[in-house]
Scaffold this motif. Structure first.
Motif, PDB file in Angstrom:
ATOM      1  N   TYR A 188      42.060  62.239 111.720  1.00 22.43           N
ATOM      2  CA  TYR A 188      41.499  63.345 112.435  1.00 22.43           C
ATOM      3  C   TYR A 188      40.209  63.628 111.995  1.00 22.43           C
ATOM      4  O   TYR A 188      39.467  64.286 112.859  1.00 22.43           O
ATOM      5  N   ASP A 236      49.003  61.974 117.729  1.00 26.65           N
ATOM      6  CA  ASP A 236      48.750  63.217 117.312  1.00 26.65           C
ATOM      7  C   ASP A 236      47.173  63.692 117.268  1.00 26.65           C
ATOM      8  O   ASP A 236      46.827  64.704 117.925  1.00 26.65           O
ATOM      9  N   GLN A 240      45.342  66.401 119.620  1.00 28.29           N
ATOM     10  CA  GLN A 240      44.582  67.527 119.111  1.00 28.29           C
ATOM     11  C   GLN A 240      42.990  67.349 119.407  1.00 28.29           C
ATOM     12  O   GLN A 240      42.414  68.488 119.787  1.00 28.29           O
ATOM     13  N   ASP A 244      41.360  70.519 121.435  1.00 28.67           N
ATOM     14  CA  ASP A 244      40.157  71.275 120.706  1.00 28.67           C
ATOM     15  C   ASP A 244      39.011  71.080 121.568  1.00 28.67           C
ATOM     16  O   ASP A 244      38.116  72.012 121.248  1.00 28.67           O
TER      17      ASP A 244
END
Length: 338
Positions: A188, A236, A240, A244
Motif C-alpha cells: 500500500y 486489501d 484501502q 481513502d
C-alpha cells in the motif's frame, strides 16, 4: 502560379475520430492552378484538410464543398453520442480488459466507449510523474460501438506516444479509472501518489467519476496467505485506496479471477501474468457489471467459444454482489457449479 501544395483529406461524423486513418478520403492530393476533385461518397459532419507538403508558404486558395444532390430541407444532425465514456490510466491489464468490454456492453443493451492508455508495468507513482512532466510514453486506443464495434488506435506506443493530458482531453470522459502496476499492487505504500493523480485528473475533468481497476494476481503467485503477494493483500490495498479517496467504486477483476481459478478455469495467458481470452472476457465483464450495474447474461456467439466460459460468466453473474464485498482471500466456493 506553378507552386504546388499536397494535402490529405479526412472526413467523419465524429470529431473525436476525424483524424483516424480509416477516415482518409484523399491522400497525396496535389493542388496547383487547376481544380482538383476529391469524392467523399458518404454523409459526414466534419472535413479536415491537412497539408503534408508545400513549396514556399502554404497558400489555401479556395475549397468548395458540393453535395451530390439536394436532400430536401435541413440535413438531420447525426445521432447524439450517448455512450458512457471510460478511460483507464493503466498498463497491459487495462488493454486486456478493453478487448471485449464494449461488445459485452452492447450485448446487454448498453453503449460503452472504452479508452485506455498503456505503459508496460506502470505504477500509480509513475503515472503521476508522467502526468506532471507531460511525458509522451503511452499507447492510447479506444473502442466504441456505432452499430458495430470499432477500435481506434490514437497513438500506437511504438512509433507515436500519448501523454496523460492528451488522453484526458481527447473526449469528455464520464469515468476515469486508475490502476496500480501488478508488481506493486500488494504494497500500500506504493499507492501514495493516488490522491495526487486523482487531483490531476479532476483538474482537467472535474465532472468525471473516478473508479479503480483491481489488479489480478499472477497465476504463479503464492496461494499461501502468509506471503505478501497473495491476493488478500492486493484486495486489501484496493479497498484501502477506495476508502481513502472518497469510497471509490472498485472494478473487481482481481476477485473475479480468484473466483474463476477456484472454479477450475484458467484465466491467465502462458506468461502467467496477462489475461487469456477467458480472462479478457471476464475483465471486460467486470467493467460492464460495475459501471452499468448489469448482470452479464447475454453473449455474442463470436466471443463465446467454449461451454466453460458460459459457466464462468453465469457464475460471475450469480455472485456479482458477493464479489463486490468479499475480502476474505480464503473464501471457498461450495456447490456453485452443480
Amino acid at each position: 502560379d506553378s507552386m504546388k501544395d499536397t494535402y490529405r483529406v479526412y472526413t467523419s461524423d465524429s470529431l473525436s475520430t476525424l483524424f483516424s486513418a480509416s477516415n482518409i478520403v484523399g491522400d497525396n492530393v496535389v493542388c496547383g492552378d487547376d481544380d482538383v476533385k476529391v469524392e467523399i461518397n458518404k454523409t459526414v459532419r466534419y472535413i479536415a484538410f491537412f497539408c503534408t507538403e508545400y513549396n514556399g508558404n502554404q497558400r489555401i486558395k479556395e475549397f468548395e464543398l458540393w453535395s451530390a444532390k439536394d436532400p430536401g430541407g435541413d440535413i438531420p444532425e447525426p445521432p447524439e453520442d450517448k455512450s458512457v465514456k471510460v478511460l483507464t490510466i493503466g498498463n497491459s491489464f487495462a488493454e486486456n480488459a478493453s478487448v471485449f468490454a464494449t461488445e459485452i456492453a452492447a450485448a446487454q443493451g448498453y453503449n460503452l466507449t472504452f479508452g485506455y492508455i498503456k505503459y508496460p508495468s506502470c505504477t500509480i507513482a509513475q503515472h503521476y510523474e508522467n502526468a506532471v512532466k507531460n511525458n509522451a510514453v503511452y499507447k492510447f486506443a479506444y473502442t466504441q460501438y456505432l452499430g458495430a464495434v470499432s477500435s481506434q488506435v490514437v497513438k500506437d506506443g511504438s512509433t507515436s506516444f500519448a501523454t496523460v493530458k492528451e488522453a484526458l482531453e481527447f473526449m469528455n470522459w464520464d469515468i476515469v479509472v486508475i490502476q496500480q502496476g501488478s508488481t506493486e499492487s500488494y504494497n500500500y505504500a506504493s499507492y501514495e501518489k493516488a490522491g495526487d493523480l486523482i487531483a490531476y485528473v479532476k483538474n482537467i475533468l472535474p465532472a468525471a467519476e473516478i473508479m479503480v481497476h483491481e489488479t489480478w494476481s499472477w497465476a504463479t503467485w503464492a496461494a499461501d496467505g502468509n506471503k505478501n503477494n497473495n491476493f488478500k493483500y492486493i484486495e486489501d490495498c484496493y479497498h484501502q485506496l477506495a476508502a481513502d479517496n472518497g469510497n471509490l467504486k472498485i472494478i473487481p477483476s482481481g476477485r473475479a479471477f480468484e473466483f474463476a481459478r477456484k472454479a477450475g478455469i484458467g484465466v491467465n495467458d502462458s506468461d502467467n501474468q496477462h489475461a487469456n481470452s477467458y480472462g479478457q472476457y471476464l475483465a471486460g465483464a467486470c467493467y460492464v457489471a460495475e459501471i452499468f450495474g448489469a448482470l452479464i447474461t447475454i453473449y455474442y456467439k463470436r466471443i463465446v467459444q467454449c461451454c466453460h466460459i458460459i459457466a464462468l460468466i453465469l457464475l460471475f453473474s450469480l455472485h456479482l454482489q458477493p464479489l463486490r464485498f468479499l475480502r476474505n482471500a480464503n473464501y471457498a466456493i461450495k456447490n456453485e457449479i452443480a
